[in-house]
Scaffold this active site. Structure first.
Site, PDB file in Angstrom:
ATOM      1  N   GLU A  62       0.829  -1.214   0.000  1.00  0.00           N
ATOM      2  CA  GLU A  62       0.000   0.000   0.000  1.00  0.00           C
ATOM      3  C   GLU A  62       0.862   1.262   0.000  1.00  0.00           C
ATOM      4  OE1 GLU A  62      -3.249   0.535  -0.181  1.00  0.00           O
ATOM      5  OE2 GLU A  62      -3.943  -1.535  -0.167  1.00  0.00           O
ATOM      6  N   GLN A  79       0.688   6.934  -5.232  1.00  0.00           N
ATOM      7  CA  GLN A  79       1.102   7.763  -6.374  1.00  0.00           C
ATOM      8  C   GLN A  79       2.049   7.018  -7.315  1.00  0.00           C
ATOM      9  OE1 GLN A  79      -1.356   9.979  -5.870  1.00  0.00           O
ATOM     10  NE2 GLN A  79      -0.030  11.582  -6.604  1.00  0.00           N
ATOM     11  N   CYS A 115     -16.336   1.134 -21.593  1.00  0.00           N
ATOM     12  CA  CYS A 115     -17.633   1.113 -20.909  1.00  0.00           C
ATOM     13  C   CYS A 115     -18.464  -0.127 -21.266  1.00  0.00           C
ATOM     14  CB  CYS A 115     -18.407   2.387 -21.233  1.00  0.00           C
ATOM     15  SG  CYS A 115     -17.548   3.897 -20.709  1.00  0.00           S
ATOM     16  N   CYS A 122     -18.094  -2.712 -18.674  1.00  0.00           N
ATOM     17  CA  CYS A 122     -18.224  -2.266 -17.290  1.00  0.00           C
ATOM     18  C   CYS A 122     -19.497  -2.807 -16.624  1.00  0.00           C
ATOM     19  CB  CYS A 122     -18.243  -0.733 -17.230  1.00  0.00           C
ATOM     20  SG  CYS A 122     -18.355  -0.105 -15.535  1.00  0.00           S
TER      21      CYS A 122
END
Length: 367
Positions: free
Chosen positions: A43, A48, A203, A206
């Site tokens: 983690e 970033q 999409c 999705c």
DNA sequence: AATACGTGGGG
DNA sequence: TCCCCAAGTAT
């Protein structure tokens, strides 16, 4: 007011995301374990930083520091050497310090409450939720870059995510599947990383397509809205490779701030109207109190940090005399070209080392 | 609340 | 070359 999914829709969103994740989720190294130490390391590295970049560092780290006790007792320099190249070096310093806190306060056993985990340096709300949900399946939400993008599109958020942090956190909490927190959070991130991507989201693949406000309004390419960014300042830096026989002078930067604790070649900002040579002479006198002669240019390096750009103008210099004083750094050492790779350096400085090795393959520099 | 804090990759 | 930004946190 933006329309959010209604409660009756929540169950459907949870089920469809989990089904998608169980079928399409990524197989990542830190998902093979429930060890909170390993998950914590992952983690922190992933803050970033892209998954692809992290994987080799993660594997190597666990071999070098397999558990919290090993990390806690390691030298900070060894920790920074393992982190070298990953950037945001405060993460490594905090990891080291937090490991020592875990050994002292928790006998090395990772705490399981949000408040205790948040009290560790380098762990904020997203990382805490990520660790506790992944390691212990605790029902805590996350809001990382992937989740911000997915949720911004889901509700067609009309402002940049940073301006709607509270709202996005509420949504992440409302959506969380309390019976499968680990898989739900991981699935939400995978959705953002592999389907609901920044550019050209797919999409059609999705699980949330029919509920997504961005898709319904054909706004998925425009969302999330961009954050406003300021132009980056640019600095020119004069850098000295000070040679004394077979040895080169390097210094360790102060423990805090930019590149804290890493080693570098000394130098500093070129002032307006100042020549590079004059700058190097001045900086070395101010920061090390030694006499040098500035010689030929070795290499010029352009490098972009997050908040400014630099041009490093590096000159070979001859040591003339004086005892180097650590007036602006934590430590000074004379090292040979062979010894230098033991020290952690920032990326821009590794290019200087490469140029030196090219110039002197036998390790002998002549200035 | 705004800014500091690395590096690499994509367009 | 330049801009954007990626599993954010600390101050």
């Amino acid at each position: 007011m933006i329309s959010s999914p209604e409660i009756s829709k929540i169950n459907s969103l949870q089920r469809s995301l989990l089904a998608w994740y169980w079928q399409q989720g990524r197989d990542l190294p830190w998902r093979k374990t429930h060890d909170p130490y390993a998950i914590w390391v992952s983690e922190i590295m992933l803050q970033q930083t892209q998954v692809k970049t992290v994987i080799p560092y993660y594997e190597r780290w666990l071999k070098t520091f397999p558990d919290v006790e090993t990390l806690a007792t390691a030298e900070l320099q060894a920790v920074l050497k393992q982190w070298e190249g990953l950037g945001y070096y405060a993460r490594a310093r905090n990891l080291h310090r937090a490991a020592q806190m875990l050994v002292q306060q928790y006998q090395g056993k990772f705490p399981e409450t949000l408040a205790e985990v948040l009290a560790l340096p380098g762990i904020g709300r997203t990382t805490a939720g990520g660790i506790l949900s992944a390691a212990f399946d605790r029902p805590l939400s996350i809001l990382d870059g992937n989740v911000k993008r997915v949720l911004s599109r889901l509700i067609a958020l009309p402002v940049p995510p940073s301006q709607a942090s509270d709202r996005l956190w509420e949504l992440s909490e409302r959506l969380l599947d309390l019976t499968h927190p680990r898989d739900f959070n991981q699935g939400l991130m995978d959705l953002g990383a592999t389907v609901c991507t920044r550019q050209q989201p797919t999409c059609l693949l999705c699980p949330w397509q029919t509920d997504c406000q961005a898709y319904r309004q054909n706004l998925q390419a425009q969302l999330p809205m961009r954050e406003t960014t300021a132009p980056l300042p640019h600095k020119r830096i004069g850098v000295a490779v000070i040679v004394n026989g077979p040895q080169i002078l390097i210094d360790r930067r102060r423990a805090e701030g930019l590149l804290g604790g890493l080693w570098e070649f000394p130098g500093g900002k070129i002032e307006a109207g100042e020549t590079v040579e004059a700058c190097i002479l001045r900086e070395i006198r101010e920061e090390l109190a030694i006499d040098i002669e500035v010689g030929a240019s070795l290499i010029t390096i352009d490098h972009a940090y997050t908040h400014f750009r630099v041009t490093l103008i590096v000159h070979l210099c001859r040591y003339l005399g004086g005892d180097p004083q650590p007036l602006a750094c934590d430590e000074i050492r004379w090292v040979t070209l062979d010894e230098i790779e033991q020290y952690p350096f920032p990326k821009a400085n590794t290019k200087i080392i490469a140029a030196l090795k090219e110039l002197a393959p036998d390790g002998i520099l002549t200035v």
